[in-house]
Write a protein that holds these residues in place. Sequence first.
Motif, PDB file in Angstrom:
ATOM      1  N   PHE A   1       0.021  -2.031 -10.426  1.00  0.00           N
ATOM      2  CA  PHE A   1       0.059  -0.650 -11.379  1.00  0.00           C
ATOM      3  C   PHE A   1      -0.206   0.592 -10.206  1.00  0.00           C
ATOM      4  CE2 PHE A   1      -2.663   2.983 -13.267  1.00  0.00           C
ATOM      5  CZ  PHE A   1      -2.009   2.804 -14.150  1.00  0.00           C
ATOM      6  N   ILE A   2      -1.424   0.531  -9.440  1.00  0.00           N
ATOM      7  CA  ILE A   2      -1.450   1.455  -8.223  1.00  0.00           C
ATOM      8  C   ILE A   2      -0.316   1.788  -7.387  1.00  0.00           C
ATOM      9  CG2 ILE A   2      -3.038   1.822  -6.187  1.00  0.00           C
ATOM     10  CD1 ILE A   2      -5.302   0.267  -7.785  1.00  0.00           C
ATOM     11  N   LYS A   3       0.394   0.561  -6.915  1.00  0.00           N
ATOM     12  CA  LYS A   3       1.443   0.673  -6.125  1.00  0.00           C
ATOM     13  C   LYS A   3       2.433   1.464  -6.842  1.00  0.00           C
ATOM     14  CE  LYS A   3       3.772  -1.443  -2.363  1.00  0.00           C
ATOM     15  NZ  LYS A   3       3.143  -1.464  -1.076  1.00  0.00           N
ATOM     16  N   ALA A   4       2.805   1.162  -7.886  1.00  0.00           N
ATOM     17  CA  ALA A   4       3.825   1.628  -8.818  1.00  0.00           C
ATOM     18  C   ALA A   4       3.535   3.302  -9.045  1.00  0.00           C
ATOM     19  CB  ALA A   4       4.055   1.120  -9.858  1.00  0.00           C
TER      20      ALA A   4
ATOM     21  N   LEU B   1       0.395  10.611   2.328  1.00  0.00           N
ATOM     22  CA  LEU B   1       0.921   9.625   1.195  1.00  0.00           C
ATOM     23  C   LEU B   1       1.483   8.400   2.209  1.00  0.00           C
ATOM     24  CD1 LEU B   1       2.375  11.639  -1.693  1.00  0.00           C
ATOM     25  CD2 LEU B   1      -0.016  10.316  -1.772  1.00  0.00           C
ATOM     26  N   GLY B   2       2.101   8.685   3.184  1.00  0.00           N
ATOM     27  CA  GLY B   2       2.700   7.603   4.030  1.00  0.00           C
ATOM     28  C   GLY B   2       1.416   6.926   4.923  1.00  0.00           C
TER      29      GLY B   2
ATOM     30  N   LEU C   1      -1.569   0.826   0.723  1.00  0.00           N
ATOM     31  CA  LEU C   1      -1.998   0.179  -0.745  1.00  0.00           C
ATOM     32  C   LEU C   1      -1.521  -1.536  -0.952  1.00  0.00           C
ATOM     33  CD1 LEU C   1       0.092   2.962  -2.632  1.00  0.00           C
ATOM     34  CD2 LEU C   1      -2.365   2.707  -2.420  1.00  0.00           C
ATOM     35  N   LYS C   2      -2.357  -2.089  -1.375  1.00  0.00           N
ATOM     36  CA  LYS C   2      -2.029  -3.573  -1.409  1.00  0.00           C
ATOM     37  C   LYS C   2      -0.614  -3.687  -2.207  1.00  0.00           C
ATOM     38  CE  LYS C   2      -6.987  -5.004  -1.187  1.00  0.00           C
ATOM     39  NZ  LYS C   2      -8.076  -5.506  -2.083  1.00  0.00           N
TER      40      LYS C   2
END
Length: 179
Positions: A83-86, A113-114, A118-119
């Motif tokens: 969810f977080i990665k999307a 953001l780069g 994120l897992k």
Amino acid sequence: MLRWHEGAETRLTPGSWGARIARYKSDAVSPIKDVEPNTRASYLANLAYWDPVLSKSLTSAMTFVEAKTIVRAMQEKGRSAHFIKAKFTMLRMVANYGKALRWPGIDDVCAVLGQLKLKSPKPRSSSPTFEQISAIVAAADAAGDAGFALGVLTQWHLSLRAMDVRVSDVALQGSRTAP
């Protein structure tokens, strides 16, 4: 225009995430226009998530601390890594579109953001067995749905994603049994 001026319509602050997202969704040259309808629906759902969270804040105000705080808040609410990665992938896509269009101050946002690590979602740990697939195919055959049965078998035997398997009704006209 009069309703907007009077405040009846939602106003978008220039340079805000809300304005950037609106432009990403509406521009004729936006990458969202080049994707399949199901992908577009997924993108729009991810963009809708950000609306109440970031729509009024300026893109240039996005810092690493703010982004990391949002990630941690998502984790505390029990959101999955997928969810977080999307959600953040979608935010990166909007920022990168802005970079292509040379929006003022967007280079810093892309850099922030780069740097955000994120897992990745965990890979699937199980898959259906041949017996399970056979039971689904038998049920589909019994229901007269040869297309679904063929699609499931093709997907399983070739290790394809469901979205990669499409069987048209026209191609199956000869293989369907009469009702």
